[in-house]
Design a protein around this motif. Structure first.
Motif, short mmCIF file in Angstrom:
data_model
loop_
_atom_site.label_atom_id
_atom_site.label_comp_id
_atom_site.label_asym_id
_atom_site.label_seq_id
_atom_site.Cartn_x
_atom_site.Cartn_y
_atom_site.Cartn_z
N SER A 36 0.80 -1.23 0.00
CA SER A 36 0.00 0.00 0.00
C SER A 36 0.83 1.28 0.00
CB SER A 36 -0.92 0.02 1.23
OG SER A 36 -0.17 0.04 2.42
N CYS A 37 2.16 1.15 0.17
CA CYS A 37 3.00 2.35 0.26
C CYS A 37 4.26 2.18 -0.59
CB CYS A 37 3.36 2.62 1.72
SG CYS A 37 4.38 4.08 1.96
N LYS A 38 4.53 3.16 -1.46
CA LYS A 38 5.69 3.08 -2.35
C LYS A 38 7.00 3.47 -1.65
CE LYS A 38 3.09 3.95 -6.62
NZ LYS A 38 2.93 4.84 -7.80
N LYS A 39 6.90 4.23 -0.58
CA LYS A 39 8.11 4.66 0.13
C LYS A 39 8.79 3.44 0.74
CE LYS A 39 9.80 7.87 3.67
NZ LYS A 39 9.43 8.92 4.64
N ARG A 40 10.08 3.28 0.46
CA ARG A 40 10.78 2.08 0.90
C ARG A 40 11.62 2.28 2.15
NH1 ARG A 40 7.28 0.01 -1.06
NH2 ARG A 40 7.12 -0.90 -3.13
N PHE A 41 12.20 3.46 2.33
CA PHE A 41 13.09 3.68 3.47
C PHE A 41 12.44 4.64 4.47
CE2 PHE A 41 15.77 2.45 -0.09
CZ PHE A 41 16.58 1.47 0.49
N TRP A 42 12.25 4.15 5.68
CA TRP A 42 11.63 4.95 6.74
C TRP A 42 12.64 5.17 7.85
CZ3 TRP A 42 6.56 6.79 6.72
CH2 TRP A 42 5.80 6.39 5.62
N ARG A 43 12.90 6.43 8.15
CA ARG A 43 13.90 6.78 9.14
C ARG A 43 13.33 6.75 10.56
NH1 ARG A 43 18.44 8.99 6.96
NH2 ARG A 43 18.34 9.62 4.75
N GLY A 56 9.98 -3.61 2.66
CA GLY A 56 9.96 -4.69 1.67
C GLY A 56 9.11 -5.83 2.18
N ARG A 57 8.82 -6.79 1.35
CA ARG A 57 7.94 -7.89 1.75
C ARG A 57 8.51 -8.66 2.94
NH1 ARG A 57 3.87 -8.44 -1.87
NH2 ARG A 57 4.23 -7.65 -3.99
N ILE A 58 9.79 -8.95 2.91
CA ILE A 58 10.45 -9.67 3.99
C ILE A 58 11.34 -8.74 4.80
CG2 ILE A 58 11.96 -11.61 4.57
CD1 ILE A 58 9.30 -12.44 3.30
N LEU A 59 12.04 -7.83 4.10
CA LEU A 59 12.96 -6.92 4.77
C LEU A 59 12.28 -6.07 5.85
CD1 LEU A 59 15.38 -5.49 2.05
CD2 LEU A 59 15.99 -6.73 4.14
N LYS A 60 11.01 -5.76 5.66
CA LYS A 60 10.30 -4.96 6.65
C LYS A 60 10.35 -5.62 8.02
CE LYS A 60 5.68 -3.40 7.96
NZ LYS A 60 4.25 -3.34 7.62
N TYR A 61 10.05 -6.91 8.08
CA TYR A 61 9.99 -7.62 9.36
C TYR A 61 11.38 -7.79 9.97
CZ TYR A 61 5.36 -8.54 7.52
OH TYR A 61 4.10 -8.39 7.00
#
Length: 298
Positions: A39-46, A66-71
């Protein structure tokens, strides 16, 4: 933060406010922004820190969306932030309260807490498996199997906590395999007076309002069908929230102009809308098993 929290986190936000009302208690909240890869295109959250008051601070964890990198990245960020917090408060009396449903992140937090002899309390606002069965009904087979595995891990981790906060007594009977301290807190009211009901300019119109999960299993179809049986033109049905029955509500609004799907609103705005309604409704069928383990915020 109170305007961007998803509805399921209102309980935690109000708990943080209640705890921080004691000026001798310092509350540090480690939280995650409610965004997803799809739902969100932004990939890097500080990393961001929001100081709400002198003794209440909210810290948003940095992560790669990312799909896995987020977790993975959130789990690492939480671990680092928690270790830093423990070090900074080494000479203070400490306690940790976590969302017991976040099993994918909880294992690291529990391990760090136990290694530092810090008591950890879990807030259990629902049962993991019932969320999957009622909310994630659109998951494909593989994704649902993965979610079921995550739910099973959550149950194991929940039993590793020291104390519990439940919403209903039935949660204790279903979850705890060992006799441990717990308390029932169905909800936490905001600390400000409710104002008188506000009406639209056309005071003859009565508003029936539903706000929450717009899911077929929650009885939305029954609500809409029952409302359509009412012939009074001076009554409206306003429905707020996400879910698998949204399209059904939108289609029904084309047939009956009194029915309106109003989308999702921020918490502060939603409270004002609820105060302006003539009637608030809860549609969950009382004969369903999952209703024993949740307590509607209304």
């Amino acid at each position: 933060i109170k305007n961007v929290l998803p509805s399921q986190q209102h309980y935690f936000w109000r708990m943080a406010l209640a705890l921080s009302s004691d000026k001798s208690t310092f509350v540090d909240c480690l939280t995650i922004r409610p965004v997803s890869f799809s739902s969100c295109k932004k990939r890097f959250w500080r990393n961001e820190i929001e100081k709400y008051s002198d003794n209440l601070k909210i810290e948003y964890m940095p992560f790669i969306n990312g799909r896995i990198l987020k977790y993975i990245t959130i789990s690492v960020s939480l671990s680092r932030a928690l270790k830093r917090w423990i070090k900074l408060n080494r000479n203070e009396k400490k306690a940790i309260i976590i969302d017991g449903l976040q099993g994918i992140y909880a294992h690291r937090i529990i391990r760090i807490a136990k290694a530092n002899a810090i008591e950890i309390t879990g807030v259990i606002t629902d049962l993991p498996s019932f969320i999957t069965d009622t909310v994630h009904t659109d998951y494909l087979k593989v994704k649902k199997l993965m979610q079921t595995a995550i739910d099973n891990i959550a149950y194991i981790l929940i039993n590793g906590l020291d104390k519990y906060i439940f919403l209903t007594k039935y949660m204790n009977e279903r979850i705890m395999k060992k006799d441990r301290p717990y308390i029932i807190i169905e909800g936490i009211a905001p600390k400000f007076p409710l104002v008188s009901n506000k009406r639209k300019s056309n005071s003859n119109v009565k508003i029936i309002m539903y706000a929450g999960g717009v899911y077929e299993k929650y009885g939305i179809h029954t609500l809409v069908e029952g409302f359509r049986a009412i012939k009074n033109e001076n009554i409206e049905l306003d429905i707020y929230g996400p879910g698998d029955a949204v399209q059904y509500v939108k289609s029904s609004s084309l047939v009956d102009r009194r029915i309106r799907y109003c989308g999702v609103a921020p918490a502060d705005e939603m409270l004002q809308l609820e105060q302006s309604a003539s009637l608030l409704v809860i549609t969950r069928p009382t004969d369903e098993e999952y209703t024993k383990y949740s307590f509607p915020s209304k």
